[in-house]
Design a protein around this motif. Structure first.
Motif, short mmCIF file in Angstrom:
data_model
loop_
_atom_site.label_atom_id
_atom_site.label_comp_id
_atom_site.label_asym_id
_atom_site.label_seq_id
_atom_site.Cartn_x
_atom_site.Cartn_y
_atom_site.Cartn_z
N LEU A 69 44.82 36.56 27.80
CA LEU A 69 44.12 37.25 29.12
C LEU A 69 42.69 37.10 29.25
CD1 LEU A 69 46.80 39.87 30.17
CD2 LEU A 69 46.70 37.60 31.01
N ALA A 71 40.98 39.54 27.94
CA ALA A 71 41.13 41.06 28.30
C ALA A 71 42.27 41.71 27.68
CB ALA A 71 40.47 41.24 29.62
N HIS A 75 40.37 46.54 28.97
CA HIS A 75 39.38 45.71 29.77
C HIS A 75 39.63 45.55 31.08
CE1 HIS A 75 38.38 44.25 25.29
NE2 HIS A 75 37.76 45.35 25.71
N LYS A 76 41.02 45.14 31.38
CA LYS A 76 41.43 44.85 32.53
C LYS A 76 41.34 45.93 33.59
CE LYS A 76 42.97 40.60 32.85
NZ LYS A 76 42.42 39.50 33.47
N THR A 81 35.87 41.40 30.75
CA THR A 81 36.62 40.24 30.32
C THR A 81 35.66 39.89 28.99
OG1 THR A 81 37.64 38.10 30.79
CG2 THR A 81 35.17 38.58 31.61
N ALA A 130 34.10 41.63 34.81
CA ALA A 130 34.92 40.74 35.36
C ALA A 130 34.32 40.32 36.95
CB ALA A 130 36.49 40.85 35.32
#
Length: 130
Positions: A69, A71, A75-76, A81, A130
């Motif tokens: 992903l 991330a 992180h998401k 990212t 991101a």
């Protein structure tokens, strides 16, 4: 290296000063770390909260999610990212190297003017918004 002072972190890497693609702030990175480590801690309850299990689960979260992903779950959540310095996909080996150094803690606590931790510098990666 130039003696010219940087106007913002990531300038030397050709990243924007703010917004998408800019260097992830310390607050976002620490928040993401707490989410990922907290998840590892909760899951380790199945293993009687063994400290080695916590680190192993944390490492597994990083190694599984970063190449797939780009991330981790943390992180998401915090809008970050992971990518290579040249902007490409991190591939399968960079997250392994990055995570091994991150588990040692010290490389993550040492960073440069671009706010990249030693673990990211060694892996050739950068954590961006991101």
């Amino acid at each position: 290296m130039s003696d010219v002072p940087l106007e913002y972190p990531g300038e030397r890497l050709g990243l924007p000063a703010e917004g998408r693609g800019s260097i992830g702030t310390l607050g976002r990175r620490v928040g993401a770390l707490f989410v990922d480590y907290g998840a590892a801690y909760l899951i380790s309850g199945f293993f009687d909260w063994d400290p080695l299990a916590i680190l192993t689960i944390f490492a597994a979260i990083q190694i599984v999610f970063l190449p797939t992903l780009q991330a981790s779950p943390g992180h998401k959540i915090f809008g970050l990212t992971l990518r290579r310095v040249d902007g490409a996909w991190v591939g399968p080996w960079r997250p392994v190297v990055r995570t091994a150094l991150l588990v040692l803690v010290i490389p993550a606590a040492i960073w440069d003017a671009d706010h990249r931790g030693l673990h990211d510098k060694v892996a050739g990666s950068v954590l961006v918004r991101a």
